[in-house]
Design a protein around this motif. Structure first.
Motif, mmCIF file in Angstrom:
data_model
loop_
_atom_site.group_PDB
_atom_site.id
_atom_site.type_symbol
_atom_site.label_atom_id
_atom_site.label_comp_id
_atom_site.label_asym_id
_atom_site.label_seq_id
_atom_site.Cartn_x
_atom_site.Cartn_y
_atom_site.Cartn_z
ATOM 1 N N ALA A 5 -13.292 -14.685 6.422
ATOM 2 C CA ALA A 5 -14.469 -14.843 7.280
ATOM 3 C C ALA A 5 -15.764 -14.865 6.482
ATOM 4 O O ALA A 5 -16.775 -14.320 6.899
ATOM 5 C CB ALA A 5 -14.510 -13.730 8.332
ATOM 6 N N GLY A 6 -15.730 -15.508 5.317
ATOM 7 C CA GLY A 6 -16.951 -15.740 4.560
ATOM 8 C C GLY A 6 -17.548 -17.079 4.938
ATOM 9 O O GLY A 6 -17.200 -17.682 5.965
ATOM 10 N N PRO A 35 -19.386 -12.597 9.666
ATOM 11 C CA PRO A 35 -19.553 -13.409 8.463
ATOM 12 C C PRO A 35 -20.984 -13.370 7.913
ATOM 13 O O PRO A 35 -21.954 -13.406 8.673
ATOM 14 C CB PRO A 35 -19.189 -14.808 8.948
ATOM 15 N N TYR A 36 -21.080 -13.305 6.579
ATOM 16 C CA TYR A 36 -22.390 -13.286 5.929
ATOM 17 C C TYR A 36 -22.338 -14.066 4.628
ATOM 18 O O TYR A 36 -21.272 -14.383 4.104
ATOM 19 C CB TYR A 36 -22.861 -11.849 5.687
ATOM 20 N N THR A 53 -27.460 -10.630 5.324
ATOM 21 C CA THR A 53 -27.353 -12.046 4.968
ATOM 22 C C THR A 53 -26.409 -12.756 5.942
ATOM 23 O O THR A 53 -25.692 -13.665 5.566
ATOM 24 C CB THR A 53 -26.849 -12.213 3.520
ATOM 25 N N LYS A 54 -26.421 -12.316 7.175
ATOM 26 C CA LYS A 54 -25.499 -12.837 8.183
ATOM 27 C C LYS A 54 -25.632 -14.348 8.324
ATOM 28 O O LYS A 54 -26.732 -14.901 8.372
ATOM 29 C CB LYS A 54 -25.778 -12.178 9.529
ATOM 30 N N VAL A 55 -24.488 -15.033 8.377
ATOM 31 C CA VAL A 55 -24.465 -16.477 8.575
ATOM 32 C C VAL A 55 -24.824 -16.777 10.024
ATOM 33 O O VAL A 55 -24.246 -16.196 10.952
ATOM 34 C CB VAL A 55 -23.068 -17.052 8.248
ATOM 35 N N GLU A 56 -25.788 -17.671 10.211
ATOM 36 C CA GLU A 56 -26.223 -18.021 11.559
ATOM 37 C C GLU A 56 -25.262 -19.043 12.150
ATOM 38 O O GLU A 56 -25.421 -20.249 11.988
ATOM 39 C CB GLU A 56 -27.649 -18.572 11.521
#
Length: 387
Positions: A5-6, A35-36, A53-56
């Motif tokens: 989940a990267g 995920p970040y 740094t969370k992934v949007e």
């Protein structure tokens, strides 16, 4: 199903939906977090400029089931084994990334791979704290930069003859060595570490190095141990072809764990860079859905260290080094690697973004260069091509 989940995992989910896949998707991640992004961990997070740094990406809107805290344990045709039991799949994306290499010894050592690693390390940075960084690679340099800004007393221990010797070779890496002294960092080259012990390091050549905090920055290895005994080819990562398909039907691999075949460079590559995790999933998703897509990029990477923007594009192994400008005198400079027939294989730029953009396009096009003009940094790289 997507394992990992990267960024590579999230982009795989997005690519599948963007290509019209309407079936169920489960995204499995070993960490407890959503995920970040990882690159900011050694930059903005360590510098105290960010805590997240969370992934949007709106996984709920894409009807994706996210299962955090679940680790993959094994794989066979059509079935993924996890810490929460067996899960059947029709198609599978392997995006398990990489894990840091740790040093021998009984002393405490930090690594930098996760958001928890970064926050724990940052909490220890303070004026006067003695930090020993083992490894003068990309991560070692970025951690040393952040720690020095926080007032730490920093020593960097590197087994090679120059910083970045593994990534770039000693000739190229030596041009970055003066940056350490300019930042007030003690750089010790040609020094191997025997073990991490309470209170610091024991050096292979004899003696010890006292430290309050130790960071192991000696590289990563692909996270594929869980595939031992599975019916899938693994060799320094999950073996994949130019379509990112693996030896197991219905399974593709992306990101740090994938060792894919490059048509461009006629070799197998495993590239541990953000750009790969961002772009490879488009091809992986297409392959899973039966399309004939090929992944053949010019690898790209950047690093922010000692107030310099360092960028690299290409694959330089086997090519000869040509200096563009004088790294020993000039504030900005570029190194080019050329093939035997004077084609640009790769380049490294320091605070010269225009060179990077133009050079990356030249690597992609495969054009030959006028070597004499290349060495003149006043001439634009795009004007060095031979028509």
């Amino acid at each position: 199903m997507v394992v990992g989940a990267g960024l590579a995992g999230v982009r795989s989910v997005e690519a599948l939906r963007a290509r019209g896949y309407q079936g169920s998707i489960t995204l499995i991640g070993e960490e407890p977090h959503r995920p970040y992004d990882r690159p900011p961990l050694s930059k903005a997070v360590l510098l105290g400029e960010s805590d997240s740094t969370k992934v949007e990406s709106d996984l709920d809107a894409m009807n994706v089931t996210l299962r955090t805290g679940v680790a993959a344990k094994g794989l066979r045709d059509g079935v993924l084994e996890t810490t929460e039991g067996e899960i059947p799949y029709d198609g599978l994306v392997l995006a398990t990334g990489a894990v840091p290499v740790r040093l021998r010894g009984e002393g405490d050592q930090h690594v930098l791979r996760t958001i928890d690693d970064a926050l724990a390390l940052r909490a220890l940075f303070a004026p006067g704290v003695r930090l020993a960084v083992v490894g003068a690679g990309w991560i070692g340099a970025e951690v040393a930069t952040a720690a020095r800004r926080a007032g730490c007393e920093v020593v960097v221990v590197e087994a090679g003859d120059s910083p970045l010797s593994v990534a770039l070779g000693p000739e190229a890496g030596r041009y970055t060595a003066p940056w350490y002294a300019e930042a007030g960092i003690d750089l010790r080259l040609g020094e191997r570490v025997a073990s991490v012990d309470p209170g610091g390091l024991t050096l292979a050549g004899g003696g010890t190095l006292e430290a309050d905090v130790v960071l192991a920055g000696v590289g990563v290895r692909p996270s594929v141990d869980w595939l031992t005994g599975s019916e899938i080819a693994v060799e320094d990562g999950v073996v994949a072809d130019e379509h990112l398909a693996t030896s197991l039907p219905g399974v593709v691999a992306v990101g740090d764990c994938a060792a894919w075949w490059s048509r461009r460079f006629a070799t197998r590559l495993r590239v541990e860079h953000w750009d790969t995790a961002l772009n490879a999933p488009e091809v992986a998703a297409a392959t899973l859905l039966g399309e004939n897509a090929v992944y053949d990029p010019v690898p790209y990477f950047w690093s922010e260290q000692f107030r310099h923007m360092v960028q690299y594009a290409g694959y330089h192994v086997g090519a000869r080094l040509v200096r563009r400008g004088d790294p020993e005198r000039d504030a900005t400079w570029t190194l080019c690697w050329l093939t035997d027939d004077d084609r640009l294989a790769a380049l490294l730029t320091v605070d010269r973004p225009r060179d990077l953009v133009q050079g990356r396009r030249i690597v992609e096009s495969g054009q030959r260069l006028d070597v004499r003009r290349v060495t003149d940094s006043s001439v634009a790289l795009r004007d060095c091509t031979v028509t």
